[in-house]
Design an enzyme around this catalytic site. Structure first.
Site, PDB file in Angstrom:
ATOM      1  N   LYS A   1       0.863  -1.188   0.000  1.00  0.00           N
ATOM      2  CA  LYS A   1       0.000   0.000   0.000  1.00  0.00           C
ATOM      3  C   LYS A   1       0.893   1.229   0.000  1.00  0.00           C
ATOM      4  CE  LYS A   1      -4.115  -1.802   2.021  1.00  0.00           C
ATOM      5  NZ  LYS A   1      -4.777  -1.824   3.319  1.00  0.00           N
TER       6      LYS A   1
ATOM      7  N   HIS B   1       1.705   6.879   2.600  1.00  0.00           N
ATOM      8  CA  HIS B   1       1.017   8.155   2.432  1.00  0.00           C
ATOM      9  C   HIS B   1       1.480   9.185   3.450  1.00  0.00           C
ATOM     10  CE1 HIS B   1      -1.541   7.285   5.778  1.00  0.00           C
ATOM     11  NE2 HIS B   1      -1.945   6.161   5.223  1.00  0.00           N
TER      12      HIS B   1
ATOM     13  N   HIS C   1       1.797   8.493   7.118  1.00  0.00           N
ATOM     14  CA  HIS C   1       2.991   7.753   7.504  1.00  0.00           C
ATOM     15  C   HIS C   1       4.204   8.681   7.581  1.00  0.00           C
ATOM     16  CE1 HIS C   1       0.697   4.201   5.730  1.00  0.00           C
ATOM     17  NE2 HIS C   1       0.831   3.932   7.018  1.00  0.00           N
TER      18      HIS C   1
HETATM   19  N1  ARG Z   1       0.372   0.000   9.762  1.00  0.00           N
HETATM   20  C1  ARG Z   1      -0.549   0.808  10.489  1.00  0.00           C
HETATM   21  C2  ARG Z   1      -1.208   1.825   9.568  1.00  0.00           C
HETATM   22  O1  ARG Z   1      -0.690   2.142   8.529  1.00  0.00           O
HETATM   23  C3  ARG Z   1       0.102   1.548  11.609  1.00  0.00           C
HETATM   24  C4  ARG Z   1       0.746   0.672  12.650  1.00  0.00           C
HETATM   25  C5  ARG Z   1       0.830   1.352  13.946  1.00  0.00           C
HETATM   26  N2  ARG Z   1       1.531   0.613  14.941  1.00  0.00           N
HETATM   27  C6  ARG Z   1       1.002  -0.336  15.715  1.00  0.00           C
HETATM   28  N3  ARG Z   1       1.791  -0.918  16.599  1.00  0.00           N
HETATM   29  N4  ARG Z   1      -0.240  -0.696  15.628  1.00  0.00           N
HETATM   30  O2  ARG Z   1      -2.258   2.337   9.904  1.00  0.00           O
END
Ligand code: ARG
Length: 572
Positions: free
Chosen positions: A129, A132, A135
Site C-alpha cells: 500500500k 502516504h 505515515h
Molecule cells: N500499519 C498501520 C497503519 O498504517 C500503523 C501501525 C501502527 N503501529 C502499531 N503498533 N499498531 O495504519
C-alpha cells in the site's frame, strides 16, 4: 551550561525536603515579564507549604551566594515572597559561548537517560500500500523523538512496525493469482499491487465468493502454506525496497523492522493467558475481551474463523518488546484515529496483569489536510509522500535558481534536496502534533515565514559572515567573549543557554515542535541582531567576540535542526 538546572540543584539540596523535587523547582522558576525583575524568579510561597516564604527566600539566597556558582549572578534579591535572580551578563556570555565552541555538536547533550531503554515505534507503513502522508507524519515525529531521547542519553530502539500481516494479504493473493504479473509489479511494485487490490474490491462487490476465497488464503498464510508464503514474501520484498528508497532520501533509519508478521507465532500465548485469566468471552463466534468501562467497545482477539487481528498482534508485540528490550518507555507514533485501538490494547495488557502497560504510550497526531485533495487507500486516490517530496524539491530548485545567489551554490541539486525535504519535515513539526496540518507548498517554502528554508537561510547567513571573516584573515587570539553584553546579544545567549531544558521539555511531552519553536525563536533573535549590527565593521575586539558568538549560534541552529531531522546548507 544550563543555569536553570544549576539553580534547581542548589535549591533542591538546600531545602532538603522530599516534596521539593527537581521537576517542581524547574516548573516554578519563571522568566519574569519585565527584565527589571530579574532573568529568573522563584515564587517561594509555592515551594514549600507551611514555612514562611520570605525566610525560605532568604535562606536560599544565602545558599546560592555561598555556592561555587555565585559568580554567575550579579545580584539575588528577595522581593516579598519572591526570589529574583539577576545574571552576570559578562560571565554568562563568556561561559556559554566558550562551552558551545568547545563541545560543538555535543553541546547540551545529557546523560540523564543512561541505562534506560526507550522504544520509539514510527513510520509503520503497510506492505503493498502507498506510503502516504500520514505515515510521513509518523516518520517525521518518530525520527525526531528518537533523536531527542538519544540527546538526553536514553538508549533508543527505533522500530518500524510494518503492516505485513492480516486478511488483506488473503485478498492480495487472490488478486495476484487472477490479474497479477510479476514483471509489471517489479517495475512499479506499490502502484501495481494497489491496482490489483483495488480491482479485487470492485470485483468482490459483484462476486462475494471472492471474499471467502481471500479469507481462505489468509488462513493458508497463517498456516505457513509454501505457495502463498512465497507470494507474500515477494510482496514484502518489493514494497520494502520502495520504502527504503524513501527512508534513504529522508536520511531516516531503524533498528528493527519487526512488523506484524513477526508476531504471528506469538499469538497463541496471548490467547492462552487471556483464556486462563477468564478474560475471553464469546461474541457471535468471535472471542473478545470486554471492559469495565462501558464506553469502550470490546477488543476482538480472535475472529469467528479463528484468525487473529491487528489488536492481538499489538498485544503480542508489546509483551515481546518488554521481554526482549525491557523498556523504560514504549512509544507508538501513530495517528490519533487509532487512539481507541491503543487504549484497548494497553487496557487488555493491564488486565492480563502486566503493570508495565503504564509505560506504553500512544503519541498521536492530527490529520494532514490538503486544501483540494483527500486521503484514502481504497480507491487509489492518495497523496503520496514521494510526490510531495519531489514537488517540494523541484519548487525549491526553481526558487534558488531564480534567486541572485544561485551562482554561489556549489551543488544546486544537493541544496534543493536538503531544503526541499527540510521544508516538509519542518512543516510537520511546527505545531503541537495533535493539531491538523494544512499542507500548502507555498507557505512551507516561504523563505520569510516560519519555515524550514527561513531557518536554513539564517544558518547560511551566519556561515557566510564567518567565511568572509576567514577571507579577511581575522585573528581569533585572546578573544574577549565577556564583551558580548549588549541587549540583543545577551537575549540570544540566554536562548542558547536553554537548549538542553527545551529538549528535556520536548521529551517529557513527546512534542518535537517544542524544539522547532526554539529554533524559530533563536533565528528570529539572530536575524534581528544581524540586521542591526555590522559585525565585520565593528572594532577589532568586539568583532572577534561577535564572530565567535555567530559561530556558536550556527552550531546551535544546526544541532537543534538535527534534532528534528532537518539538515543545513552552507550557502543559499
Ligand atoms: N500499519 C498501520 C497503519 O498504517 C500503523 C501501525 C501502527 N503501529 C502499531 N503498533 N499498531 O495504519
Amino acid at each position: 551550561m544550563d543555569i536553570k538546572k544549576i539553580l534547581t540543584e542548589i535549591i533542591v539540596s538546600s531545602v532538603n525536603d522530599s516534596s521539593v523535587t527537581e521537576e517542581l523547582v524547574q516548573s516554578l522558576i519563571a522568566v519574569p515579564p519585565d527584565e527589571k525583575l530579574g532573568d529568573f524568579s522563584l515564587p517561594c510561597f509555592k515551594l514549600i507549604k507551611g514555612r514562611n516564604p520570605k525566610e525560605v527566600a532568604e535562606s536560599l539566597k544565602t545558599a546560592i551566594e555561598e555556592s561555587e556558582f555565585k559568580q554567575f549572578f550579579s545580584e539575588i534579591r528577595v522581593v516579598g515572597a519572591y526570589l529574583n535572580f539577576y545574571l552576570n551578563r559578562m560571565i554568562i556570555s563568556k561561559t556559554v559561548i566558550q562551552e558551545i565552541l568547545i563541545q560543538r555538536e555535543n553541546y547540551g547533550r545529557s546523560e540523564e537517560g543512561a541505562g534506560k531503554k526507550v522504544i520509539v515505534e514510527y513510520s509503520s507503513p503497510n506492505i503493498a500500500k502507498p506510503f502516504h502522508i500520514g505515515h510521513l507524519c509518523s516518520t517525521a515525529i518518530g525520527n525526531s523523538l528518537s533523536r531527542i531521547y538519544d540527546f538526553l542519553g536514553y538508549d533508543v530502539v527505533r522500530i518500524n512496525h510494518i503492516g505485513d500481516w492480516g486478511t488483506q494479504f488473503g485478498k492480495l493473493i487472490s488478486a495476484y493469482k487472477r490479474w497479477g504479473d510479476r514483471e509489471t509489479i517489479e517495475k512499479d511494485p506499490i502502484n501495481e499491487l494497489l491496482k490489483i487490490y483495488v480491482k479485487f474490491h470492485s470485483e468482490a462487490k459483484e462476486d462475494p465468493a471472492l471474499e471467502d476465497e481471500a479469507r481462505q488464503n489468509f488462513k493458508l498464510l497463517e498456516e505457513g502454506d509454501p505457495e502463498v508464503t512465497a507470494l507474500w514474501k515477494f510482496f514484502v520484498e518489493v514494497s520494502l525496497k520502495e520504502f527504503n528508497r524513501m527512508y534513504d532520501l529522508l536520511d531516516i533509519h531503524f533498528d528493527s523492522f519487526a512488523g506484524e508478521s513477526f508476531y504471528s507465532d506469538k499469538m497463541p500465548e496471548i490467547v492462552d493467558i487471556l483464556g486462563k485469566k477468564g478474560l475471553l468471552e464469546e461474541s457471535d463466534g468471535a472471542k473478545v475481551v470486554r471492559f469495565e468501562d462501558k464506553n469502550m467497545p470490546p477488543c476482538i482477539i480472535l475472529k469467528s474463523d479463528g484468525s487473529t487481528i491487528y489488536a492481538t498482534r499489538d498485544i503480542a508485540a508489546a509483551l515481546y518488546r518488554k521481554r526482549h528490550y525491557d523498556f523504560y518507555k514504549n512509544i507508538y507514533v501513530v495517528g490519533t484515529p487509532q487512539a481507541l485501538h491503543f487504549k484497548q490494547v494497553f487496557t487488555v495488557l493491564k488486565m492480563m496483569g502486566f503493570d508495565w502497560a503504564d509505560d506504553c504510550e500512544h503519541v498521536g497526531f492530527g490529520y494532514v489536510r490538503f486544501p483540494d485533495r483527500v486521503l484514502s487507500t481504497r480507491n487509489g486516490d492518495v497523496v503520496l509522500l514521494e510526490d510531495v517530496l519531489n514537488e517540494s524539491i523541484a519548487k525549491t530548485k526553481e526558487i534558488i535558481t531564480e534567486s541572485g545567489t544561485a551562482s554561489q551554490i556549489d551543488n544546486i541539486d544537493e541544496a534543493a534536496n536538503t531544503i526541499g525535504i527540510g521544508a516538509v519535515l519542518f512543516e510537520f513539526q511546527k505545531n503541537g502534533r495533535e493539531r491538523d496540518i494544512v499542507f500548502e507548498l507555498s507557505k512551507m517554502l516561504d523563505f520569510e515565514g516560519e519555515s524550514g528554508p527561513y531557518v536554513q537561510y539564517t544558518y547560511a547567513r551566519g556561515r557566510s559572515v564567518l567565511r568572509k571573516a576567514f577571507e579577511m584573515g581575522i585573528s581569533y587570539k585572546n578573544v574577549k567573549l565577556e564583551l558580548l553584553t549588549d541587549d540583543q546579544e545577551y537575549q540570544i545567549v540566554k536562548i542558547l543557554m536553554k537548549l538542553q531544558s527545551v529538549v528535556r521539555d520536548a521529551a517529557s511531552k513527546n512534542e518535537p515542535y517544542i524544539v522547532t519553536r526554539y529554533i524559530i525563536e533563536l533565528c528570529k533573535a539572530f536575524n534581528k541582531f544581524y540586521n542591526s549590527t555590522n559585525v565585520l565593521k565593528s572594532d577589532e575586539d568586539i568583532r572577534a567576540a561577535r564572530l565567535c558568538f555567530i559561530e556558536a549560534v550556527t552550531v546551535c541552529i544546526k544541532e537543534a535542526l538535527n534534532l528534528i531531522g532537518v539538515g543545513v546548507v552552507e550557502k543559499m
